[in-house]
Design a protein around this motif. Structure first.
Motif, PDB file in Angstrom:
ATOM      1  N   GLY A 154       0.016   3.441   2.764  1.00  0.00           N
ATOM      2  CA  GLY A 154       1.022   4.575   3.007  1.00  0.00           C
ATOM      3  C   GLY A 154       0.587   5.881   3.485  1.00  0.00           C
ATOM      4  O   GLY A 154      -0.844   6.272   3.242  1.00  0.00           O
ATOM      5  N   ARG A 193       5.586   1.448   7.856  1.00  0.00           N
ATOM      6  CA  ARG A 193       5.813   0.325   6.962  1.00  0.00           C
ATOM      7  C   ARG A 193       7.257  -0.044   7.172  1.00  0.00           C
ATOM      8  O   ARG A 193       8.184   0.306   7.812  1.00  0.00           O
ATOM      9  N   GLY A 237       2.636  -2.877  11.155  1.00  0.00           N
ATOM     10  CA  GLY A 237       2.863  -2.594   9.627  1.00  0.00           C
ATOM     11  C   GLY A 237       3.426  -3.702   8.922  1.00  0.00           C
ATOM     12  O   GLY A 237       3.736  -5.049   9.321  1.00  0.00           O
ATOM     13  N   GLY A 284       5.939  -5.175   5.144  1.00  0.00           N
ATOM     14  CA  GLY A 284       6.804  -4.385   4.190  1.00  0.00           C
ATOM     15  C   GLY A 284       7.946  -5.376   3.917  1.00  0.00           C
ATOM     16  O   GLY A 284       8.007  -6.624   4.669  1.00  0.00           O
ATOM     17  N   ARG A 339      -0.186  -5.496   8.925  1.00  0.00           N
ATOM     18  CA  ARG A 339      -0.895  -4.262   8.507  1.00  0.00           C
ATOM     19  C   ARG A 339      -2.189  -4.296   9.300  1.00  0.00           C
ATOM     20  O   ARG A 339      -2.960  -5.204   9.652  1.00  0.00           O
TER      21      ARG A 339
END
Length: 380
Positions: A15, A206, A238, A240, A264
């Motif tokens: 983050g 994210r 990303g 999430g 990621r």
């Protein structure tokens, strides 16, 4: 100077706050300070440990096995207080988000020990001003006992409203994020990649509802409706909780073939990723600063984002990118980049020639000003 940062999270990058705190701490060490980070984040099975990073930052992990890996600790207040007594810092710098229980325990411990206290918000406080103010009062700190700051002007304005003094907005500083520009500078001889008629967009964020990732997919679909099939592609770097919904949205809108979900991507690989794309797209409304957008802009990419967010700190409309008033404006901006003669090339040329004003020397100077203000507010 001995500086103690208190942050809920501190781990390999997951983050924005962690990246910012880590970079700030390492540059403070390079400037000659002794820097410690107290965090509620475990490192694998290391719940309680003190280690030193390669940059010389001392990391104190005060995690709890009772909370299933969450960055909180029911005993955080007493543990932080014990460390502060042992370290006797010159200043305590709390790094805060919307919900930062461990960080706020650090603020309370610093106030109880009469230590200079600086608090920096890395988020927008829209809608939580009153509960935050009440919670801070219960923890015995406010804008008259701590040096409050945020990472951009727009975020600072929210903090000032949350902590009024005599009915007026409080005194809130701006402590922006810094960037090592050399690591992001574009390689010579590269530029917009639209010779094949495809506009390649990239987003690094994210994949979560707060970041409005599905809006990225809708923007892609709407732009393709105007420009035609095969004219726009979107890459999202990303991970999430919204990833499955993003995939379903792409299938529903018929753009799955033009959407690339990378998961990621390590930060060190992002410059190469940006070099393969034409523009950076951010749909977030509650973006206090936008470190990913700053990295993309430093890599030479035009930035398309919503106006009124922290991205406006380093992006001026039609100079470093395009700022839209709403989601329809994001679509229009993408279409403009694809169709308007010279727009994409002109913004790209500017961004490649003029680096953003994010020198770490300026950020460190801003931090020193906050620490001096914190010292003046200590009760005697």
């Amino acid at each position: 100077m001995r500086i103690v940062h208190v942050s809920d999270c501190f781990a390999p990058r997951v983050g924005g706050i962690e990246t910012q705190v880590g970079d700030l701490a390492s540059h403070q060490v390079a400037a000659g300070h002794e820097v410690h980070v107290l965090t509620a984040t475990a490192d694998g099975e290391a719940y309680r440990s003190v280690t030193t990073t390669p940059d010389g930052v001392r990391v104190h992990r005060l995690a709890s096995r009772l909370v299933a890996g969450l960055p909180v600790n029911p005993r955080g207040g007493s543990l932080i207080a014990r460390r502060l007594r042992a370290l006797a810092p010159d200043v305590v710098h709390v790094q805060a988000g919307v919900l930062s229980p461990f960080a706020f325990q650090g603020a309370r411990a610093a106030r109880a020990a009469d230590l200079p206290l600086a608090i920096t918000w890395h988020c927008m406080l829209d809608g939580v001003e009153r509960p935050l103010r009440l919670g801070a009062r219960a923890l015995d700190w406010d804008g008259e006992s701590a040096a409050l700051s945020a990472v951009s002007d727009v975020a600072a304005a929210r903090v000032a409203q949350a902590f009024p003094v005599d009915g007026l907005p409080g005194d809130v500083g701006v402590l922006p994020n810094g960037l090592d520009l050399a690591a992001w500078a574009p390689a010579a001889g590269t530029g917009p990649r639209t010779a094949d008629g495809v506009l390649r967009l990239v987003a690094t964020q994210r994949v979560a509802p707060r970041k409005r990732t599905r809006t990225l997919v809708r923007t892609l679909a709407a732009a393709r409706t105007v420009l035609g099939d095969g004219t726009v592609q979107l890459t999202i770097a990303g991970d999430g909780p919204d990833l499955a919904r993003v995939r379903r949205e792409a299938e529903r809108l018929g753009v799955a073939g033009s959407l690339h979900l990378l998961g990621r991507v390590p930060r060190a690989e992002l410059p190469a990723l940006y070099a393969r794309h034409d523009a950076f797209l951010s749909p977030a409304r509650l973006e206090a600063f936008g470190i990913a957008a700053l990295e993309a802009r430093a890599s030479g990419l035009p930035v398309v984002a919503l106006a009124g967010t922290g991205i406006g700190t380093f992006v001026t409309h039609e100079r470093e990118g395009l700022l839209a008033g709403d989601d329809a404006g994001l679509v229009s901006a993408v279409v403009r980049l694809a169709l308007e003669n010279g727009l994409l090339a002109g913004i790209t040329a500017h961004n490649r020639a003029v680096p953003p004003a994010t020198a770490w020397s300026d950020v460190l100077a801003a931090a020193e000003r906050e620490y001096a203000r914190a010292r003046r507010l200590v009760r005697f």
